[in-house]
Scaffold this active site. Structure first.
Site, PDB file in Angstrom:
ATOM      1  N   LYS A  52      71.797  36.267  35.519  1.00 55.07           N
ATOM      2  CA  LYS A  52      72.318  35.473  34.403  1.00 55.07           C
ATOM      3  C   LYS A  52      73.297  36.310  33.583  1.00 55.07           C
ATOM      4  O   LYS A  52      74.363  35.824  33.196  1.00 55.07           O
ATOM      5  CB  LYS A  52      71.154  34.955  33.543  1.00 55.07           C
ATOM      6  CG  LYS A  52      70.315  33.904  34.281  1.00 55.07           C
ATOM      7  CD  LYS A  52      68.982  33.605  33.603  1.00 55.07           C
ATOM      8  CE  LYS A  52      68.114  32.734  34.495  1.00 55.07           C
ATOM      9  NZ  LYS A  52      66.748  32.524  33.964  1.00 55.07           N
ATOM     10  N   GLN A  96      62.842  34.802  29.385  1.00 51.71           N
ATOM     11  CA  GLN A  96      62.483  34.723  30.804  1.00 51.71           C
ATOM     12  C   GLN A  96      60.964  34.605  30.929  1.00 51.71           C
ATOM     13  O   GLN A  96      60.221  35.442  30.431  1.00 51.71           O
ATOM     14  CB  GLN A  96      62.994  35.973  31.540  1.00 51.71           C
ATOM     15  CG  GLN A  96      62.838  35.899  33.051  1.00 51.71           C
ATOM     16  CD  GLN A  96      63.680  34.783  33.679  1.00 51.71           C
ATOM     17  OE1 GLN A  96      64.851  34.620  33.368  1.00 51.71           O
ATOM     18  NE2 GLN A  96      63.074  34.001  34.572  1.00 51.71           N
ATOM     19  N   ASP A 119      67.938  26.826  27.733  1.00 54.28           N
ATOM     20  CA  ASP A 119      67.070  26.604  28.901  1.00 54.28           C
ATOM     21  C   ASP A 119      66.459  25.200  28.869  1.00 54.28           C
ATOM     22  O   ASP A 119      65.920  24.730  29.869  1.00 54.28           O
ATOM     23  CB  ASP A 119      65.947  27.655  28.936  1.00 54.28           C
ATOM     24  CG  ASP A 119      66.103  28.640  30.083  1.00 54.28           C
ATOM     25  OD1 ASP A 119      66.854  28.330  31.038  1.00 54.28           O
ATOM     26  OD2 ASP A 119      65.472  29.717  30.037  1.00 54.28           O
TER      27      ASP A 119
END
Ligand code: NAD
Length: 291
Positions: A52, A96, A119
């Site tokens: 990412k 994450q 997200d």
């Protein structure tokens, strides 16, 4: 059978994002900026976050990687998120997963400013999605929609069977495939670990979206001729022929299922790169809102 090529489609979408980013910088002096929080040293999480951050560089985004040892407390993480929420330079925040057991995923996700929830995991974001209001879409389902859109696959009226009911993939996927949109307008069935006679259901599917986390779980006898198969799973299995001693496979028994399909995503190089596209598109949209 046509392979839904995540590398080619993501390259196309990334070039569009890059162009829009250059325009945003030139016209508004704004550079999209993604902050990623990584806790511990899980090799898969390290790889995902590394990817990412690299993609941010490729697209001309700024990025900040905040790393914490496994011993970090929930209070410390919440404090960091508070700082990122208040930092005007930061447009998107991702944490994450998985987090260590002593930290509540919900507490951490709920602390993110919904305007920076790229997200798409925050309850406000998912609530808006459920109601069809403009919102960030969870990155993996968003990536799958972008893939279906790119190949002009008209999903209206199809029977879509989603296997898996997680908050980040399976459940939002069912919402998005059933809404009045293209892609969407499908008749959706959600299956999970307690579903009885799963194969009888998947055999009626025009589209199967597998998000289970079990290597090669969907076998050829579970798939009807001409089905579209989207494989979200990422599973590491032993492989003595590889230098590393292992390789990645999906939730679908690709070699045997692919010949029956009209379209299928491979693993790797299918849904994975599309997820990053979803995340980056959300970050660009967030940056436009923050001008
Ligand atoms: P999860 O563990 O949260 O959910 C798995 C789901 O599978 C559960 O809802 C469960 O009910 C269902 N399930 C388990 N066993 C089953 C069975 N025998 N029959 C039917 N259903 C069963 O997982 P997740 O976070 O949704 O991820 C699923 C997979 O997708 C994992 O392999 C993960 O690594 C992968 N993933 C990939 C991407 C990507 O970008 N490609 C993104 C997110 C997750």
């Amino acid at each position: 059978m046509q392979i839904l090529d995540g590398i080619a489609v993501s390259a196309h979408i990334k070039s569009q994002i890059k162009q829009e980013t250059e325009k945003l910088k030139a016209e508004k002096g704004k550079t999209p900026h993604l902050a990623a929080i990584l806790v511990g040293h899980n090799p898969a999480s390290e790889a995902y976050v590394g990817n990412k951050v690299r993609t941010c560089e490729e697209l001309g985004f700024g990025s900040t990687l905040l790393r914490f040892e496994e011993s970090v407390t929930e209070a410390q993480l919440l404090e960091e998120i508070k700082k990122l929420n208040g930092d005007n330079k930061i447009d998107g925040i991702l944490v994450q997963l998985p987090l260590p057991e002593h930290i509540s995923d919900n507490a951490v996700i709920n602390a993110i400013d919904p305007g920076k929830d790229v997200d798409g995991f925050h309850p406000i974001t998912q609530g808006k999605m459920l109601l069809g209001q403009p919102s960030f879409l969870p990155a993996t389902p968003y990536g799958i929609l972008l893939m279906l859109e790119h190949y002009n696959i008209n999903t209206a009226g199809m029977h879509c069977v989603v296997i898996g009911r997680s908050n980040i993939v399976g459940t939002p996927m069912t919402v998005l495939m059933s809404r009045n949109a293209q892609p969407g307008n499908a008749t959706v069935t959600i299956c999970h670990s307690k579903t009885k006679d799963l194969a009888a259901i998947t055999k009626t599917a025009d589209i199967i979206i597998a998000a289970i986390g079990r290597p090669r779980f969907v076998t050829a006898d579970m798939v009807k001729e001409g089905a579209i198969v989207i494989d979200v799973g990422i599973n590491r299995i032993d492989d003595a022929t590889r230098k590393s001693g292992s390789r990645l496979v999906g939730d679908v028994d690709y070699d045997n299922v692919a010949p029956k399909c009209s379209y299928i995503t491979p693993v790797p190089k299918g849904v994975g790169p599309m997820t990053i596209c979803g995340l980056m598109k959300n970050t660009l949209e967030a940056a436009k809102e923050h001008v």
